[in-house]
Motif scaffolding. Structure first.
Motif, PDB file in Angstrom:
ATOM      1  N   GLY A 142      38.621   3.991   8.628  1.00  0.00           N
ATOM      2  CA  GLY A 142      38.132   2.939   9.564  1.00  0.00           C
ATOM      3  C   GLY A 142      36.753   3.356  10.064  1.00  0.00           C
ATOM      4  O   GLY A 142      36.449   4.561  10.198  1.00  0.00           O
ATOM      5  N   ALA A 143      35.844   2.281  10.217  1.00  0.00           N
ATOM      6  CA  ALA A 143      34.510   2.722  10.574  1.00  0.00           C
ATOM      7  C   ALA A 143      34.099   1.650  11.772  1.00  0.00           C
ATOM      8  O   ALA A 143      34.730   0.668  11.851  1.00  0.00           O
ATOM      9  N   LEU A 144      33.125   2.097  12.523  1.00  0.00           N
ATOM     10  CA  LEU A 144      32.414   1.100  13.546  1.00  0.00           C
ATOM     11  C   LEU A 144      31.271   0.693  12.992  1.00  0.00           C
ATOM     12  O   LEU A 144      30.543   1.278  12.375  1.00  0.00           O
TER      13      LEU A 144
ATOM     14  N   PHE B   1      42.045  -4.134  11.592  1.00  0.00           N
ATOM     15  CA  PHE B   1      42.801  -3.124  10.984  1.00  0.00           C
ATOM     16  C   PHE B   1      42.110  -1.871  10.682  1.00  0.00           C
ATOM     17  O   PHE B   1      42.820  -0.861  10.309  1.00  0.00           O
ATOM     18  N   ALA B   2      40.852  -1.602  11.060  1.00  0.00           N
ATOM     19  CA  ALA B   2      40.146  -0.547  11.205  1.00  0.00           C
ATOM     20  C   ALA B   2      40.921   0.470  12.101  1.00  0.00           C
ATOM     21  O   ALA B   2      40.951   1.591  11.846  1.00  0.00           O
ATOM     22  N   VAL B   3      41.497   0.088  13.084  1.00  0.00           N
ATOM     23  CA  VAL B   3      41.948   0.883  14.216  1.00  0.00           C
ATOM     24  C   VAL B   3      43.335   1.445  13.568  1.00  0.00           C
ATOM     25  O   VAL B   3      43.850   2.459  13.914  1.00  0.00           O
ATOM     26  N   ASP B   4      43.913   0.321  12.886  1.00  0.00           N
ATOM     27  CA  ASP B   4      45.379   0.820  12.245  1.00  0.00           C
ATOM     28  C   ASP B   4      45.020   2.119  11.059  1.00  0.00           C
ATOM     29  O   ASP B   4      45.865   2.777  10.970  1.00  0.00           O
TER      30      ASP B   4
ATOM     31  N   GLY C 199      35.527 -12.191  21.827  1.00  0.00           N
ATOM     32  CA  GLY C 199      36.774 -11.680  22.941  1.00  0.00           C
ATOM     33  C   GLY C 199      36.568 -10.117  23.088  1.00  0.00           C
ATOM     34  O   GLY C 199      35.332  -9.663  23.350  1.00  0.00           O
ATOM     35  N   HIS C 200      37.647  -9.484  23.257  1.00  0.00           N
ATOM     36  CA  HIS C 200      37.497  -7.977  23.583  1.00  0.00           C
ATOM     37  C   HIS C 200      38.022  -7.249  22.472  1.00  0.00           C
ATOM     38  O   HIS C 200      38.746  -7.660  21.561  1.00  0.00           O
ATOM     39  N   GLY C 201      37.519  -5.988  22.460  1.00  0.00           N
ATOM     40  CA  GLY C 201      38.199  -5.086  21.637  1.00  0.00           C
ATOM     41  C   GLY C 201      37.540  -5.272  20.153  1.00  0.00           C
ATOM     42  O   GLY C 201      36.663  -6.003  19.953  1.00  0.00           O
ATOM     43  N   ALA C 202      38.468  -4.913  19.061  1.00  0.00           N
ATOM     44  CA  ALA C 202      38.263  -5.276  17.770  1.00  0.00           C
ATOM     45  C   ALA C 202      38.973  -6.096  17.178  1.00  0.00           C
ATOM     46  O   ALA C 202      38.569  -6.641  16.054  1.00  0.00           O
TER      47      ALA C 202
ATOM     48  N   TYR D 124      33.721  -5.127  19.844  1.00  0.00           N
ATOM     49  CA  TYR D 124      33.098  -4.181  18.545  1.00  0.00           C
ATOM     50  C   TYR D 124      33.714  -5.011  17.428  1.00  0.00           C
ATOM     51  O   TYR D 124      34.565  -5.404  17.115  1.00  0.00           O
ATOM     52  N   GLN D 125      32.796  -4.657  16.158  1.00  0.00           N
ATOM     53  CA  GLN D 125      33.357  -5.000  14.820  1.00  0.00           C
ATOM     54  C   GLN D 125      33.682  -3.668  14.020  1.00  0.00           C
ATOM     55  O   GLN D 125      32.629  -2.850  13.847  1.00  0.00           O
ATOM     56  N   GLY D 126      34.886  -3.293  13.716  1.00  0.00           N
ATOM     57  CA  GLY D 126      35.253  -2.147  12.942  1.00  0.00           C
ATOM     58  C   GLY D 126      35.295  -2.679  11.547  1.00  0.00           C
ATOM     59  O   GLY D 126      35.124  -3.943  11.069  1.00  0.00           O
ATOM     60  N   HIS D 127      35.406  -1.768  10.591  1.00  0.00           N
ATOM     61  CA  HIS D 127      35.629  -1.998   9.295  1.00  0.00           C
ATOM     62  C   HIS D 127      36.880  -1.074   8.690  1.00  0.00           C
ATOM     63  O   HIS D 127      36.632   0.132   8.875  1.00  0.00           O
ATOM     64  N   ALA D 128      37.961  -1.545   7.861  1.00  0.00           N
ATOM     65  CA  ALA D 128      39.061  -0.857   7.553  1.00  0.00           C
ATOM     66  C   ALA D 128      38.803   0.142   6.231  1.00  0.00           C
ATOM     67  O   ALA D 128      39.500   0.747   6.017  1.00  0.00           O
ATOM     68  N   THR D 129      37.675  -0.391   5.476  1.00  0.00           N
ATOM     69  CA  THR D 129      37.693   0.277   4.088  1.00  0.00           C
ATOM     70  C   THR D 129      36.410   0.724   3.774  1.00  0.00           C
ATOM     71  O   THR D 129      35.591   0.290   2.770  1.00  0.00           O
ATOM     72  N   VAL D 130      35.991   1.558   4.528  1.00  0.00           N
ATOM     73  CA  VAL D 130      34.850   2.414   3.865  1.00  0.00           C
ATOM     74  C   VAL D 130      35.319   3.675   3.101  1.00  0.00           C
ATOM     75  O   VAL D 130      36.096   4.338   3.514  1.00  0.00           O
TER      76      VAL D 130
END
Length: 478
Positions: free
Chosen positions: A406-408, A307-310, A446-449, A264-270
Motif C-alpha cells: 500500500g502507498a500514499l 484497500f491500501a490500508v488493508d 470526506g475523511h481518511g482514505a 488522502y488517496q492511497g493505492h493498494a497495488t504498488v
C-alpha cells in the motif's frame, strides 16, 4: 530537504510578507503557483483573454506534479463522448456516487457543483482546446455506477500534461518557468498582492491574482503524521516530491480556513520489488489479492485507496496480486503504467497457482482454495467469501502475480474554497485575490482514505483550476 526540516502549520514561520516591505522586480496579471493539472488548466482558462499576462511558476524541473503520475482519467457526467456511446446520465448521478463513497462526509454543495462543472470541463478541453480524451467504456473503477472516465492517450496523465504544456507554450501571453518555487505570498491589508519566488535568487513578483496550485502535503512526513491515519505514516510515498504543503501554509497564514486535512488517496497495488504501479485495472478486470497465508483479506472492489490500508495491515505490509492471461492481454497496450510495469519485470508468469506461490513464498494450498472460491462465486453470480460481487470472469491458467504494498499518493484536504475556487476565511469571507485548487484546496473525499472515489483528485484539481482561471480572468476584465 530532510524530514526534520519539513515545515508544518504549527511552526513559527512567516509565510506572508507585507507589501510595504517589498520592492517589486516584475509584475503579471495572473500568477499561478504550480504547474500540475490544477495550475496548467488554471493558466489555460486565464489566458483566454490575450490582453492578460499569465505567469506559471513550477518548483520542479518539469511540469506535471501528481497529474503526470496518474492515469489522467477525468470523471464527468453528461458529456457528448458518453452520448456517442449511448450512455445517458446526469451530474447528479456522479455526485451521488462521490457522496455514497465518502458516506456523505464531504461538502455536498461543493460535490454537486464540481459534478455539474465536470461536463463543462470536458467539453472545454476537448472542443475548445482540442485535448485528446476518450471515454473508457470497457470497465468501471470501484463504486462508479456508469462509464464516465475521460482519459488521455495511453490512459497516462503524463500525456495529458504534455498536451496542456504544449497549448500554453503556444500562447504569447503565457510564461511557464520551472525550477522556480514560490516561497511566500505578499499581501497588502489582507489582500494578496504578489509572491516571492526563486531558490538561489529571490524575486518579488506583483500579481493582480494568485492561484495556488502547489498540490497537497503527501511529501511532507511531518504534516502526514500531524493529520493523517497512523497506518499511512510510514507507507511508501508514490506522489510528486514537490508536494510539501506550501500553498496550504501560505493560505492559512493569511487566515484561510482548513478542512478535511485527514483525507488522502492511497493505492493498494504498488509492485514492492520494482516500485512500479500495478494498475488497479487488473483488479477491476477480475484480479484478486491474497496475503502470505494465501488468504483473501477484504473486498478489493472497495477501491484502491481504501484497500491500501488493508494491504498495509497484512504481515510485512504486503500482499500478492493474482490475475490471468486474459487480463494480461487485455491491458497490454491499453495502459502505459501496465506496459512499464511489464518492462520492469514486475510480473511473474506460472502455469499453476502453486508455482506462482513458490516464487513469492505464499501458502499455495490456501491460495488455491481462495482462487477456487472466487471462481465458484463468479460462476454462481453470488458474492464471494469477502463480499465482493463484481466478478464477471473466472481466473484460469496461465497466471500472473506480483508482490504489492500500500502507498500514499496524495492528500485531499486543504484550504476551504468557494464555487469559484476563492480561498475563504473561517467567517466565510474571501481572501482577496487568492484562489486554490487540487491538493491545496479541500477536496470531495470526506475523511481518511475510504472516502476516495477514483478520479476525485482530478475532479477537484482540474475542476477548481478551470474555475479559478475563469474567475481571475473575468474579474480582471470587467
Amino acid at each position: 530537504m530532510s524530514e526534520s526540516e519539513q515545515p508544518t502549520l504549527s511552526d513559527d514561520r512567516q509565510e506572508v510578507l507585507d507589501a510595504a516591505d517589498v520592492a517589486w522586480d516584475v509584475e503579471t496579471d495572473v500568477l499561478v503557483a504550480g504547474a500540475g493539472g490544477t495550475g496548467l488548466v488554471a493558466a489555460l482558462a486565464a489566458c483566454e483573454n490575450p490582453d492578460l499576462t499569465v505567469t506559471v511558476l513550477e518548483k520542479a524541473p518539469e511540469p506535471g506534479g501528481n497529474t503526470s503520475l496518474s492515469t489522467g482519467m477525468i470523471p464527468a457526467a453528461g458529456t457528448h463522448l458518453q452520448e456517442e456511446k449511448g450512455i445517458e446520465e446526469t451530474p447528479a448521478d456522479m455526485a451521488r456516487d462521490i457522496l455514497e463513497k465518502n458516506h456523505y462526509e464531504a461538502d455536498e454543495e461543493l460535490v454537486h457543483h464540481l459534478a455539474r462543472e465536470s461536463v463543462n470541463l470536458i467539453h472545454w478541453l476537448v472542443d475548445d482546446w482540442g485535448v485528446n480524451l476518450h471515454l473508457v467504456d470497457d470497465f468501471k473503477y470501484p463504486k462508479h455506477s456508469e462509464f464516465r472516465m475521460h482519459a488521455p492517450v495511453g490512459n497516462n496523465g503524463a500525456n495529458l500534461v504534455a498536451e496542456l504544456v504544449e497549448l500554453l507554450e503556444a500562447r504569447e501571453n503565457v510564461e511557464l518557468l520551472t525550477n522556480a518555487p514560490v516561497t511566500k505570498l505578499v499581501a497588502e491589508d489582507g489582500a494578496v498582492a504578489g509572491v516571492v519566488a526563486g531558490d538561489r535568487r529571490e524575486e518579488y513578483i506583483a500579481a493582480a491574482k494568485v492561484i495556488l496550485a502547489t498540490d497537497g502535503f503527501g511529501g511532507n512526513r511531518r504534516m502526514i503524521r500531524e493529520y493523517c491515519d497512523e497506518e499511512i505514516e510510514e507507507a511508501l510515498y508514490f506522489g510528486s516530491d514537490g508536494n510539501t504543503g506550501d500553498g496550504i501554509r501560505f493560505g492559512a497564514d493569511l487566515g484561510g480556513d482548513l478542512a478535511y486535512m485527514d483525507s488522502y488517496q492511497g493505492h493498494a497495488t504498488v509492485a514492492r520489488d520494482t516500485g512500479a504501479l500495478s494498475t488497479y485495472a487488473i483488479v477491476m478486470n477480475g484480479g484478486i489479492l491474497v496475503n502470505e497465508d494465501g488468504e483473501r483479506f477484504g473486498d478489493e472492489s472497495a477501491g484502491y485507496s481504501e484497500f491500501a490500508v488493508d494491504v498495509l495491515r497484512q504481515p510485512g505490509g504486503v500482499a500478492y496480486e493474482i490475475f490471468d492471461e486474459r487480463i494480461f492481454e487485455k491491458l497490454t497496450g491499453q495502459f502505459d503504467d501496465f506496459d512499464e510495469a511489464v518492462e520492469l519485470g514486475a510480473y511473474t508468469e506460472a502455469e499453476t497457482v502453486a508455482e506462482l506461490c513458490a516464487v513469492f513464498d505464499v501458502d499455495a494450498d490456501r491460495a488455491e482454495a481462495s482462487l477456487e472460491a472466487y471462481n465458484a462465486a463468479v460462476e454462481a453470480g453470488e458474492p464471494d467469501e469477502v463480499g465482493r460481487e463484481d466478478g464477471v470472469h473466472t481466473l484460469s491458467p496461465p497466471y500472473y502475480g506480483t508482490r504489492v504494498t500500500g502507498a500514499l499518493f496524495h492528500t485531499q484536504g486543504g484550504l476551504v474554497v468557494d464555487e469559484d475556487a476563492r480561498v475563504l476565511r473561517e467567517d466565510g469571507s474571501a481572501v482577496e485575490n487568492l484562489y486554490a485548487g487540487g491538493g491545496v484546496a479541500n477536496g470531495v473525499s470526506g475523511h481518511g482514505a475510504g472516502g476516495y472515489l477514483s478520479g476525485n483528485g482530478l475532479t477537484a484539481a482540474l475542476g477548481f483550476g478551470r474555475l479559478a482561471g475563469i474567475h481571475a480572468r473575468e474579474s480582471l476584465t470587467e
